[in-house]
Design a protein around this motif. Structure first.
Motif, PDB file in Angstrom:
ATOM      1  N   ASP A 124       0.808  -1.223   0.000  1.00 48.45           N
ATOM      2  CA  ASP A 124       0.000   0.000   0.000  1.00 48.45           C
ATOM      3  C   ASP A 124       0.833   1.260   0.000  1.00 48.45           C
ATOM      4  N   ARG A 125       1.935   1.254  -0.752  1.00 54.48           N
ATOM      5  CA  ARG A 125       2.757   2.457  -0.844  1.00 54.48           C
ATOM      6  C   ARG A 125       1.973   3.655  -1.374  1.00 54.48           C
ATOM      7  N   ALA A 126       0.841   3.391  -2.010  1.00 52.00           N
ATOM      8  CA  ALA A 126       0.053   4.458  -2.620  1.00 52.00           C
ATOM      9  C   ALA A 126      -0.373   5.513  -1.605  1.00 52.00           C
ATOM     10  N   GLY A 127      -0.564   5.100  -0.375  1.00 57.22           N
ATOM     11  CA  GLY A 127      -1.005   6.024   0.657  1.00 57.22           C
ATOM     12  C   GLY A 127       0.057   7.033   1.080  1.00 57.22           C
ATOM     13  N   GLU A 128       1.293   6.816   0.612  1.00 56.29           N
ATOM     14  CA  GLU A 128       2.358   7.712   1.031  1.00 56.29           C
ATOM     15  C   GLU A 128       2.464   8.913   0.118  1.00 56.29           C
ATOM     16  N   THR A 129       3.174   9.919   0.584  1.00 53.43           N
ATOM     17  CA  THR A 129       3.299  11.125  -0.227  1.00 53.43           C
ATOM     18  C   THR A 129       4.142  10.840  -1.460  1.00 53.43           C
ATOM     19  N   TRP A 130       3.971  11.679  -2.470  1.00 53.05           N
ATOM     20  CA  TRP A 130       4.693  11.517  -3.716  1.00 53.05           C
ATOM     21  C   TRP A 130       6.195  11.576  -3.474  1.00 53.05           C
ATOM     22  N   LEU A 131       6.608  12.516  -2.637  1.00 55.79           N
ATOM     23  CA  LEU A 131       8.024  12.720  -2.366  1.00 55.79           C
ATOM     24  C   LEU A 131       8.648  11.461  -1.762  1.00 55.79           C
ATOM     25  N   MET A 152      18.376  -6.525  -3.158  1.00 51.97           N
ATOM     26  CA  MET A 152      17.608  -6.021  -2.023  1.00 51.97           C
ATOM     27  C   MET A 152      16.113  -6.194  -2.288  1.00 51.97           C
ATOM     28  N   GLN A 153      15.395  -6.664  -1.284  1.00 56.66           N
ATOM     29  CA  GLN A 153      13.961  -6.876  -1.480  1.00 56.66           C
ATOM     30  C   GLN A 153      13.210  -5.543  -1.383  1.00 56.66           C
ATOM     31  N   ARG A 154      12.237  -5.403  -2.251  1.00 62.77           N
ATOM     32  CA  ARG A 154      11.478  -4.145  -2.284  1.00 62.77           C
ATOM     33  C   ARG A 154      10.267  -4.174  -1.373  1.00 62.77           C
ATOM     34  N   ASN A 155       9.983  -3.038  -0.766  1.00 64.51           N
ATOM     35  CA  ASN A 155       8.790  -2.897   0.077  1.00 64.51           C
ATOM     36  C   ASN A 155       8.706  -3.948   1.175  1.00 64.51           C
ATOM     37  N   GLU A 197      -1.126  -5.326   4.355  1.00 68.31           N
ATOM     38  CA  GLU A 197      -1.398  -3.896   4.339  1.00 68.31           C
ATOM     39  C   GLU A 197      -1.000  -3.289   5.660  1.00 68.31           C
ATOM     40  N   VAL A 198      -0.217  -2.237   5.615  1.00 71.82           N
ATOM     41  CA  VAL A 198       0.184  -1.569   6.839  1.00 71.82           C
ATOM     42  C   VAL A 198      -1.043  -0.921   7.476  1.00 71.82           C
ATOM     43  N   GLN A 199      -1.229  -1.197   8.756  1.00 68.78           N
ATOM     44  CA  GLN A 199      -2.403  -0.667   9.460  1.00 68.78           C
ATOM     45  C   GLN A 199      -2.110   0.737   9.990  1.00 68.78           C
ATOM     46  N   GLU A 200      -3.149   1.383  10.438  1.00 64.81           N
ATOM     47  CA  GLU A 200      -2.980   2.673  11.105  1.00 64.81           C
ATOM     48  C   GLU A 200      -2.266   2.430  12.431  1.00 64.81           C
ATOM     49  N   ARG A 201      -1.439   3.366  12.838  1.00 67.70           N
ATOM     50  CA  ARG A 201      -0.824   3.291  14.155  1.00 67.70           C
ATOM     51  C   ARG A 201      -1.928   3.318  15.217  1.00 67.70           C
ATOM     52  N   VAL A 202      -1.909   2.431  16.228  1.00 65.80           N
ATOM     53  CA  VAL A 202      -2.968   2.477  17.240  1.00 65.80           C
ATOM     54  C   VAL A 202      -2.947   3.770  18.022  1.00 65.80           C
ATOM     55  N   ALA A 203      -1.754   4.211  18.371  1.00 60.77           N
ATOM     56  CA  ALA A 203      -1.623   5.438  19.158  1.00 60.77           C
ATOM     57  C   ALA A 203      -0.196   5.932  19.026  1.00 60.77           C
ATOM     58  N   GLY A 204       0.061   7.126  19.495  1.00 61.54           N
ATOM     59  CA  GLY A 204       1.408   7.686  19.435  1.00 61.54           C
ATOM     60  C   GLY A 204       1.754   8.165  18.034  1.00 61.54           C
TER      61      GLY A 204
END
Ligand code: UDP
Ligand code: MG
Length: 317
Positions: A124-131, A152-155, A197-204
């Motif tokens: 889900d790299r799509a959720g990251e900024t373009w930069l 090197m393995q990607r992602n 899929e990387v989840q949302e951080r629970v907190a912090g």
């Protein structure tokens, strides 16, 4: 009965750490013939993480913790976890529940089929900024082009299950400037990637920023390939040849047409260009020098301050 240890590096995770055990336990309980242990590594947190870990370890018999003497960074905290973990395999997971525990069953299944390193591959790299995506792409492109010995393995990050023999191999690598992602690949053995899929951080909040990522990229390059040094040699030679040709041209022009004092723009361009090239080359040499500087001291990768309530005096490694 298989024994698996889940290694969890924690840095300032006070806000979310309580959710970790129940959430992960919910999934791992259902895996047959498998005994799970948890090893939390407190990486010198400045908040109440350690207190919370003490409580969690007291409450659940399959939880233990290590606390490092200061913040050594995630790479070192993971190494501490690998050094102290036991069992037939380990799973490395972030404390913030960004790595889905629901994937563990699948990982264990693949491990049982004979894979030594089951890596989570984020989709889900799509959720990251373009930069950030562009920078990541550039980094991988460079690494792919210049690291000759392996790819090197990607992602693929630190979320993975490692067989005991991978752990043993990683324990042999005591380098200080750790670029774990590269180390995992360097080890080899039978690898398989599973998408998650990387989840949302629970907190912090995340501790990463662009500067930290840039530094990590430099570290990755300088600790896994000497290609930049080689490129500078080639560039240096090319520039020297160019300079030589230009010198002949300038002398010839002076001999034929005399020597009118002109050419300030050319002069400036050449001086600035060469100056820049020299500084860049020095900088690259400097990066490698700093690697050597850090490695030759052979300092321990981390120091353990406390382990399951016990004050540590003698380091195991
Ligand atoms: N972490 C750590 N030491 C550090 C920074 C981070 O042990 O110096 C841990 C952190 O507690 C978390 C994991 O490494 O469990 C990933 O960190 P973070 O969530 O900040 O990074 P991101 O998920 O944004 O890449
Ligand atoms: Mg995170």
């Amino acid at each position: 009965m298989d024994k698996i240890t889940i290694i969890v590096p924690c840095y300032n995770e006070e806000a979310g750490i309580d959710f970790f055990y129940p959430e992960v336990q919910k999934y791992v309980e259902k895996i047959p013939d498998c005994e799970f242990k948890y090893l939390f590594v407190n990486d010198g947190s400045r908040d109440g993480t350690l207190d919370k870990l003490r409580k969690i370890a007291k409450k659940y018999p399959n939880v233990s913790y290590l606390s490092l003497s200061r913040n050594f960074g995630k790479e070192s905290a993971m190494m501490a976890g690998l050094d102290y973990a036991d069992g037939d395999a380990v799973i490395i997971m972030d404390a913030d529940l960004q790595h889905p525990a629901s994937k563990i069953a699948e990982m264990v299944e693949l491990w049982r089929q004979g894979y030594d390193d089951v890596c989570g591959k984020r989709i889900d790299r799509a959720g990251e900024t373009w930069l950030k995506r562009t920078c990541t792409n550039i980094f991988y492109a460079i690494m792919k082009k210049f690291s000759t010995s392996y790819e090197m393995q990607r992602n693929v990050g630190d979320f993975r299950l490692l067989d005991k023999r991978c752990v043993e191999a990683l324990r042999l690598m005591r380098e200080n400037q750790r670029f774990t992602k590269g180390l995992f690949t360097w080890v080899g053995y039978k690898k398989i990637e599973i998408p998650f899929e990387v989840q949302e951080r629970v907190a912090g909040t995340t501790t990463w920023n662009y500067i930290a990522l840039f530094n990590l990229a430099i570290k990755g390059m300088t600790s896994f390939t000497t290609a930049p040094l080689h490129i500078m040699t080639v560039v240096g030679m090319t520039v020297s040849f160019g300079a030589m040709a230009y010198m002949i041209f300038v002398i010839a022009m002076a001999l034929i047409y005399g020597d009118p004092v002109a050419g300030y723009p050319t002069l400036m361009t050449v001086i600035l260009f060469l100056g820049g090239m020299q500084l860049l080359a020095l900088g690259i040499i400097g990066e490698y020098l700093s690697q050597i500087f850090h490695e030759t001291k052979h300092r321990p990768i981390y120091l353990v301050d406390e382990m399951n309530g016990e004050r540590i005096i003698y380091q195991r490694l």
